[in-house]
Scaffold this motif. Structure first.
Motif, PDB file in Angstrom:
ATOM      1  N   GLN A   1      -9.398  37.510 -20.085  1.00  0.00           N
ATOM      2  CA  GLN A   1     -10.493  38.463 -19.927  1.00  0.00           C
ATOM      3  C   GLN A   1      -9.991  39.836 -19.475  1.00  0.00           C
ATOM      4  N   GLY A   2      -8.679  39.974 -19.278  1.00  0.00           N
ATOM      5  CA  GLY A   2      -8.105  41.246 -18.849  1.00  0.00           C
ATOM      6  C   GLY A   2      -8.088  41.447 -17.355  1.00  0.00           C
ATOM      7  N   VAL A   3      -8.366  40.391 -16.585  1.00  0.00           N
ATOM      8  CA  VAL A   3      -8.344  40.479 -15.130  1.00  0.00           C
ATOM      9  C   VAL A   3      -6.939  40.108 -14.652  1.00  0.00           C
TER      10      VAL A   3
ATOM     11  N   GLY B   1     -13.923  36.331 -14.465  1.00  0.00           N
ATOM     12  CA  GLY B   1     -14.093  37.002 -15.745  1.00  0.00           C
ATOM     13  C   GLY B   1     -14.215  38.505 -15.608  1.00  0.00           C
ATOM     14  N   SER B   2     -14.269  38.983 -14.362  1.00  0.00           N
ATOM     15  CA  SER B   2     -14.364  40.420 -14.094  1.00  0.00           C
ATOM     16  C   SER B   2     -13.733  40.706 -12.735  1.00  0.00           C
ATOM     17  N   MET B   3     -13.484  41.984 -12.484  1.00  0.00           N
ATOM     18  CA  MET B   3     -12.931  42.375 -11.194  1.00  0.00           C
ATOM     19  C   MET B   3     -13.887  41.990 -10.064  1.00  0.00           C
ATOM     20  N   GLN B   4     -15.171  42.220 -10.267  1.00  0.00           N
ATOM     21  CA  GLN B   4     -16.154  41.903  -9.226  1.00  0.00           C
ATOM     22  C   GLN B   4     -16.170  40.405  -8.916  1.00  0.00           C
ATOM     23  N   GLU B   5     -16.073  39.555  -9.926  1.00  0.00           N
ATOM     24  CA  GLU B   5     -16.015  38.114  -9.684  1.00  0.00           C
ATOM     25  C   GLU B   5     -14.769  37.753  -8.880  1.00  0.00           C
ATOM     26  N   GLY B   6     -13.646  38.383  -9.185  1.00  0.00           N
ATOM     27  CA  GLY B   6     -12.419  38.135  -8.433  1.00  0.00           C
ATOM     28  C   GLY B   6     -12.538  38.562  -6.985  1.00  0.00           C
TER      29      GLY B   6
ATOM     30  N   MET C   1      -4.160  42.910  -4.921  1.00  0.00           N
ATOM     31  CA  MET C   1      -4.442  43.923  -5.921  1.00  0.00           C
ATOM     32  C   MET C   1      -5.116  43.237  -7.098  1.00  0.00           C
ATOM     33  N   ILE C   2      -6.233  43.820  -7.539  1.00  0.00           N
ATOM     34  CA  ILE C   2      -6.960  43.249  -8.673  1.00  0.00           C
ATOM     35  C   ILE C   2      -7.323  44.373  -9.636  1.00  0.00           C
ATOM     36  N   ALA C   3      -7.227  44.082 -10.914  1.00  0.00           N
ATOM     37  CA  ALA C   3      -7.562  45.071 -11.939  1.00  0.00           C
ATOM     38  C   ALA C   3      -8.335  44.399 -13.064  1.00  0.00           C
ATOM     39  N   ASP C   4      -9.137  45.191 -13.746  1.00  0.00           N
ATOM     40  CA  ASP C   4      -9.922  44.699 -14.874  1.00  0.00           C
ATOM     41  C   ASP C   4      -9.730  45.672 -16.023  1.00  0.00           C
ATOM     42  N   GLY C   5      -9.041  45.243 -17.057  1.00  0.00           N
ATOM     43  CA  GLY C   5      -8.736  46.099 -18.193  1.00  0.00           C
ATOM     44  C   GLY C   5      -9.939  46.467 -19.033  1.00  0.00           C
TER      45      GLY C   5
ATOM     46  N   ILE D   1     -12.835  47.619 -17.883  1.00  0.00           N
ATOM     47  CA  ILE D   1     -13.630  48.711 -17.296  1.00  0.00           C
ATOM     48  C   ILE D   1     -13.030  50.079 -17.606  1.00  0.00           C
ATOM     49  N   PRO D   2     -11.840  50.493 -17.461  1.00  0.00           N
ATOM     50  CA  PRO D   2     -10.774  49.942 -16.623  1.00  0.00           C
ATOM     51  C   PRO D   2     -10.948  50.393 -15.169  1.00  0.00           C
ATOM     52  N   ASP D   3     -10.629  49.501 -14.263  1.00  0.00           N
ATOM     53  CA  ASP D   3     -10.702  49.804 -12.831  1.00  0.00           C
ATOM     54  C   ASP D   3      -9.775  48.856 -12.097  1.00  0.00           C
ATOM     55  N   ALA D   4      -9.420  49.225 -10.895  1.00  0.00           N
ATOM     56  CA  ALA D   4      -8.558  48.400 -10.057  1.00  0.00           C
ATOM     57  C   ALA D   4      -8.955  48.613  -8.609  1.00  0.00           C
ATOM     58  N   ALA D   5      -8.603  47.663  -7.756  1.00  0.00           N
ATOM     59  CA  ALA D   5      -8.912  47.781  -6.329  1.00  0.00           C
ATOM     60  C   ALA D   5      -7.819  47.095  -5.527  1.00  0.00           C
ATOM     61  N   VAL D   6      -7.641  47.559  -4.303  1.00  0.00           N
ATOM     62  CA  VAL D   6      -6.751  46.932  -3.344  1.00  0.00           C
ATOM     63  C   VAL D   6      -7.625  46.325  -2.261  1.00  0.00           C
ATOM     64  N   LEU D   7      -7.443  45.040  -1.980  1.00  0.00           N
ATOM     65  CA  LEU D   7      -8.223  44.339  -0.967  1.00  0.00           C
ATOM     66  C   LEU D   7      -7.326  44.067   0.224  1.00  0.00           C
ATOM     67  N   GLU D   8      -7.607  44.703   1.352  1.00  0.00           N
ATOM     68  CA  GLU D   8      -6.859  44.407   2.564  1.00  0.00           C
ATOM     69  C   GLU D   8      -7.621  43.318   3.299  1.00  0.00           C
ATOM     70  N   THR D   9      -6.976  42.193   3.542  1.00  0.00           N
ATOM     71  CA  THR D   9      -7.655  41.066   4.165  1.00  0.00           C
ATOM     72  C   THR D   9      -6.950  40.652   5.444  1.00  0.00           C
ATOM     73  N   VAL D  10      -7.737  40.103   6.350  1.00  0.00           N
ATOM     74  CA  VAL D  10      -7.208  39.354   7.482  1.00  0.00           C
ATOM     75  C   VAL D  10      -7.667  37.927   7.254  1.00  0.00           C
ATOM     76  N   ALA D  11      -7.412  37.057   8.195  1.00  0.00           N
ATOM     77  CA  ALA D  11      -7.660  35.635   7.966  1.00  0.00           C
ATOM     78  C   ALA D  11      -9.095  35.324   7.559  1.00  0.00           C
ATOM     79  N   ASP D  12     -10.070  35.990   8.155  1.00  0.00           N
ATOM     80  CA  ASP D  12     -11.452  35.574   7.914  1.00  0.00           C
ATOM     81  C   ASP D  12     -12.344  36.632   7.274  1.00  0.00           C
ATOM     82  N   ARG D  13     -11.792  37.789   6.885  1.00  0.00           N
ATOM     83  CA  ARG D  13     -12.632  38.806   6.252  1.00  0.00           C
ATOM     84  C   ARG D  13     -11.771  39.855   5.552  1.00  0.00           C
ATOM     85  N   MET D  14     -12.464  40.716   4.779  1.00  0.00           N
ATOM     86  CA  MET D  14     -11.786  41.848   4.151  1.00  0.00           C
ATOM     87  C   MET D  14     -11.953  43.055   5.064  1.00  0.00           C
ATOM     88  N   ILE D  15     -10.983  43.952   5.074  1.00  0.00           N
ATOM     89  CA  ILE D  15     -11.028  45.159   5.896  1.00  0.00           C
ATOM     90  C   ILE D  15     -10.976  46.350   4.954  1.00  0.00           C
TER      91      ILE D  15
END
Length: 133
Positions: free
Chosen positions: A42-44, A77-82, A98-102, A104-118
């Motif tokens: 799906q390009g993810v 199937g999409s960046m948002q689902e990921g 790091m997640i990208a969706d070809g 859209i195209p768009d990409a995002a960096v997710l900074e996470t700690v053990a129990d949540r995203m920051i």
């Protein structure tokens, strides 16, 4: 031979067509169930990097980063689902994803700690196409 040697000396390109989820390609070490990076039909694409942080849970474990990468690439199937898969998965330690969706195209960096995203609700988006050098 340690793990880092396996990734540099024995890694291979694998194509996986699961009975559930999307077909995918990855570079990993033979015998590993999870993997550090991959892209699906799906390009993810999804990858990770370590980020030292004190907000870890030494006693309470969660899904390992290699298995989380496989889960996202196989099911999203999409960046948002990921992003939602990462957001809703319990982890034991902090990581940068790091997640990208070809499509859209768009990409995002997710900074996470053990129990949540920051930060909890915002992401670093990379939506401007870069110029080839």
């Amino acid at each position: 031979m340690c793990i880092r040697d396996r990734f540099s000396d024995e890694a291979l390109i694998m194509v996986h067509v699961p009975t559930r989820g999307y077909p995918l390609i990855t570079s990993a070490v033979p015998g590993f169930v999870g993997f550090p990076t991959g892209m699906n039909s799906q390009g993810v694409s999804f990858g990770m990097d370590m980020v030292p942080n004190r907000q870890n849970r030494a006693v309470v474990s969660g899904m390992g980063c290699l298995l989380l990468c496989r889960d996202v690439v196989q099911r999203a199937g999409s960046m948002q689902e990921g992003i939602e898969i990462v957001r809703n998965t319990s982890r034991g330690v902090s990581w940068l994803f790091m997640i990208a969706d070809g499509k859209i195209p768009d990409a995002a960096v997710l900074e996470t700690v053990a129990d949540r995203m920051i930060p909890e609700l915002s992401l670093i988006h990379i939506s401007e196409p870069t110029r080839p050098y």
